[in-house]
Design a protein around this motif. Structure first.
Motif, PDB file in Angstrom:
ATOM      1  N   ASP A  37      53.132  75.223-106.201  1.00 29.90           N
ATOM      2  CA  ASP A  37      53.911  75.834-107.281  1.00 29.90           C
ATOM      3  C   ASP A  37      54.002  77.348-107.111  1.00 29.90           C
ATOM      4  N   MET A  38      53.791  77.833-105.888  1.00 32.10           N
ATOM      5  CA  MET A  38      53.928  79.267-105.608  1.00 32.10           C
ATOM      6  C   MET A  38      55.350  79.720-105.903  1.00 32.10           C
ATOM      7  N   ARG A  39      55.485  80.893-106.473  1.00 32.04           N
ATOM      8  CA  ARG A  39      56.806  81.469-106.682  1.00 32.04           C
ATOM      9  C   ARG A  39      57.426  81.780-105.320  1.00 32.04           C
ATOM     10  N   ILE A  40      58.746  81.695-105.270  1.00 30.56           N
ATOM     11  CA  ILE A  40      59.414  81.913-103.988  1.00 30.56           C
ATOM     12  C   ILE A  40      59.159  83.326-103.471  1.00 30.56           C
ATOM     13  N   LYS A  41      59.047  84.278-104.353  1.00 29.64           N
ATOM     14  CA  LYS A  41      58.731  85.648-103.924  1.00 29.64           C
ATOM     15  C   LYS A  41      57.367  85.704-103.244  1.00 29.64           C
ATOM     16  N   GLU A  42      56.413  84.923-103.747  1.00 30.21           N
ATOM     17  CA  GLU A  42      55.098  84.872-103.109  1.00 30.21           C
ATOM     18  C   GLU A  42      55.186  84.243-101.727  1.00 30.21           C
ATOM     19  N   ILE A  43      56.023  83.212-101.605  1.00 31.02           N
ATOM     20  CA  ILE A  43      56.185  82.559-100.309  1.00 31.02           C
ATOM     21  C   ILE A  43      56.804  83.521 -99.297  1.00 31.02           C
ATOM     22  N   VAL A  44      57.793  84.304 -99.742  1.00 33.71           N
ATOM     23  CA  VAL A  44      58.394  85.318 -98.869  1.00 33.71           C
ATOM     24  C   VAL A  44      57.318  86.262 -98.346  1.00 33.71           C
ATOM     25  N   TYR A  45      56.437  86.695 -99.237  1.00 39.18           N
ATOM     26  CA  TYR A  45      55.362  87.619 -98.841  1.00 39.18           C
ATOM     27  C   TYR A  45      54.382  86.931 -97.891  1.00 39.18           C
ATOM     28  N   ASN A  46      53.964  85.715 -98.232  1.00 30.49           N
ATOM     29  CA  ASN A  46      52.994  85.005 -97.392  1.00 30.49           C
ATOM     30  C   ASN A  46      53.556  84.679 -96.017  1.00 30.49           C
ATOM     31  N   CYS A  47      54.861  84.466 -95.947  1.00 32.43           N
ATOM     32  CA  CYS A  47      55.503  84.159 -94.662  1.00 32.43           C
ATOM     33  C   CYS A  47      55.916  85.421 -93.911  1.00 32.43           C
ATOM     34  N   PHE A  53      58.052  87.895 -94.453  1.00 30.43           N
ATOM     35  CA  PHE A  53      59.436  88.340 -94.361  1.00 30.43           C
ATOM     36  C   PHE A  53      59.587  89.662 -95.101  1.00 30.43           C
ATOM     37  N   ALA A  54      60.540  90.485 -94.631  1.00 32.59           N
ATOM     38  CA  ALA A  54      60.722  91.805 -95.223  1.00 32.59           C
ATOM     39  C   ALA A  54      61.284  91.715 -96.632  1.00 32.59           C
ATOM     40  N   ASN A  55      62.133  90.728 -96.881  1.00 35.64           N
ATOM     41  CA  ASN A  55      62.761  90.623 -98.195  1.00 35.64           C
ATOM     42  C   ASN A  55      63.282  89.203 -98.406  1.00 35.64           C
ATOM     43  N   MET A  56      63.710  88.928 -99.631  1.00 34.24           N
ATOM     44  CA  MET A  56      64.188  87.604-100.004  1.00 34.24           C
ATOM     45  C   MET A  56      65.442  87.216 -99.212  1.00 34.24           C
ATOM     46  N   MET A  57      66.328  88.190 -98.967  1.00 36.34           N
ATOM     47  CA  MET A  57      67.567  87.883 -98.271  1.00 36.34           C
ATOM     48  C   MET A  57      67.297  87.383 -96.849  1.00 36.34           C
ATOM     49  N   ASP A  58      66.418  88.069 -96.111  1.00 36.28           N
ATOM     50  CA  ASP A  58      66.096  87.642 -94.748  1.00 36.28           C
ATOM     51  C   ASP A  58      65.469  86.250 -94.747  1.00 36.28           C
ATOM     52  N   PHE A  59      64.563  86.016 -95.709  1.00 39.83           N
ATOM     53  CA  PHE A  59      63.909  84.707 -95.799  1.00 39.83           C
ATOM     54  C   PHE A  59      64.926  83.613 -96.094  1.00 39.83           C
ATOM     55  N   SER A  60      65.812  83.853 -97.063  1.00 41.72           N
ATOM     56  CA  SER A  60      66.789  82.840 -97.453  1.00 41.72           C
ATOM     57  C   SER A  60      67.723  82.495 -96.298  1.00 41.72           C
ATOM     58  N   ARG A  61      68.139  83.512 -95.542  1.00 43.54           N
ATOM     59  CA  ARG A  61      69.021  83.256 -94.404  1.00 43.54           C
ATOM     60  C   ARG A  61      68.309  82.414 -93.351  1.00 43.54           C
ATOM     61  N   ALA A  62      67.073  82.804 -93.030  1.00 42.08           N
ATOM     62  CA  ALA A  62      66.316  82.070 -92.009  1.00 42.08           C
ATOM     63  C   ALA A  62      66.048  80.640 -92.457  1.00 42.08           C
ATOM     64  N   MET A  80      69.673  74.305 -96.411  1.00 42.05           N
ATOM     65  CA  MET A  80      69.657  74.552 -97.853  1.00 42.05           C
ATOM     66  C   MET A  80      68.989  75.878 -98.157  1.00 42.05           C
ATOM     67  N   SER A  81      69.318  76.430 -99.308  1.00 45.84           N
ATOM     68  CA  SER A  81      68.598  77.615 -99.766  1.00 45.84           C
ATOM     69  C   SER A  81      67.184  77.203-100.171  1.00 45.84           C
ATOM     70  N   PRO A  82      66.237  78.142-100.225  1.00 43.03           N
ATOM     71  CA  PRO A  82      64.875  77.788-100.659  1.00 43.03           C
ATOM     72  C   PRO A  82      64.843  77.111-102.032  1.00 43.03           C
ATOM     73  N   ARG A  83      65.630  77.600-102.975  1.00 45.31           N
ATOM     74  CA  ARG A  83      65.633  77.000-104.317  1.00 45.31           C
ATOM     75  C   ARG A  83      66.187  75.584-104.300  1.00 45.31           C
ATOM     76  N   ASP A  84      67.273  75.377-103.552  1.00 46.72           N
ATOM     77  CA  ASP A  84      67.843  74.028-103.466  1.00 46.72           C
ATOM     78  C   ASP A  84      66.857  73.075-102.788  1.00 46.72           C
ATOM     79  N   TYR A  85      66.162  73.562-101.770  1.00 44.70           N
ATOM     80  CA  TYR A  85      65.178  72.727-101.075  1.00 44.70           C
ATOM     81  C   TYR A  85      64.066  72.324-102.036  1.00 44.70           C
ATOM     82  N   ARG A  86      63.591  73.276-102.846  1.00 44.41           N
ATOM     83  CA  ARG A  86      62.522  72.966-103.800  1.00 44.41           C
ATOM     84  C   ARG A  86      63.005  71.969-104.842  1.00 44.41           C
TER      85      ARG A  86
END
Length: 273
Positions: free
Chosen positions: A230-240, A242-251, A258-264
């Protein structure tokens, strides 16, 4: 009698052990079923009276009914231990365990295709959770497919060539912790080959160029965090890392479609944002 009734599945489960887990203060368990088990990630001690064996992912192992055991986890593993297992009985189960004891007396092996083994186990767990009796045939088929993967691994193992440049080991290290900094120039030099030759050998063994393989394994971990925590997506970006949410979402969209939110929403068990 149903054709598939000679495999009586008692339990099919996917669970996680966390650092420091131990049942050492309790008596050894005496299983009443056979089992085939898979360490998908992390490490797990399989303790038996008088000896202990450390299993490091990916590892398939099996146990006979009546053989005492305990599980425990190293105090400081890099990641939680993901454990999938099937407890089962029946005439066919007896034959399976007899064959496994004959062809692999060590009692464990590293599967040639761990992602395929994971896929089969997860499929079987899903059938079991929905309706064990109704999906008996599908679950029995999944067990057969796991046995087939074991057989393929054993056949491939008889043909495994030497790995003088540690390409397989480097791939295993990436799988264990894909967020480390891997300097492929240095790794190639340490193993006495050019970067070009290293990349060619790596792709030949693992199916992807080194940098793409690292990013793929990072996305595998990100998908696990999205679907199983149940980690927030922002936390996942940090743990993985990535520099920012946009780079993570694209990758992540390149990896999963799918986008991270759609995948969840599709795969997750929680609603963290």
């Amino acid at each position: 009698m149903n054709y598939f009734d000679d495999v009586n599945v008692r339990v099919l489960m996917r669970r996680f052990f966390y650092p420091g887990f131990s049942v050492g203060e309790y008596p050894f368990a005496i299983p009443v079923t056979h089992s085939i088990e898979f360490i998908r990630s992390g490490q797990l001690f399989l303790n038996r009276p008088g000896k202990s064996m450390l299993l490091t992912a990916p590892a398939l192992f099996w146990m006979r009914r009546g053989e005492a055991f305990q599980f425990s986890v190293p105090e400081k593993p890099h990641n939680p231990c993901e454990h999938l297992y099937c407890d089962f009985l029946g005439a066919k189960a007896d034959r399976m365990l007899a064959w496994l004891d004959e062809v692999c007396p060590e009692g464990f092996l590293r599967p040639a295709d761990p992602e395929k083994v994971t896929e089969i186990f997860v499929e079987a767990v899903d059938y079991y959770r929905m309706d064990r009796e109704f999906y008996q045939a599908e679950i029995a088929e999944c067990i057969d497919r796991i046995m087939l993967e074991i057989n393929r691994t054993l056949r491939q193992g008889s043909r495994v060539q030497e790995d003088p440049y540690h390409i397989r080991q480097i791939g295993d290290e990436i799988r264990k912790d894909p967020f480390r900094d891997f300097d492929f120039h240095r790794l190639a030099a340490e193993n006495g080959i050019t970067l070009y030759h290293f990349r060619r050998l790596f792709r030949q063994m693992h199916g992807l160029p080194p940098a793409v393989f690292v990013r793929n394994q990072q996305m595998v971990r990100a998908a696990e965090l999205l679907s199983m925590t149940d980690m927030r997506i922002k936390e996942i970006v940090y743990n993985c890392k990535f520099a920012n949410m946009m780079d993570f979402s694209r990758a992540f969209k390149r990896y999963s479609g799918m986008s991270p939110r759609d995948y969840r929403r599709k795969h997750g068990s929680s609603g963290g944002q």
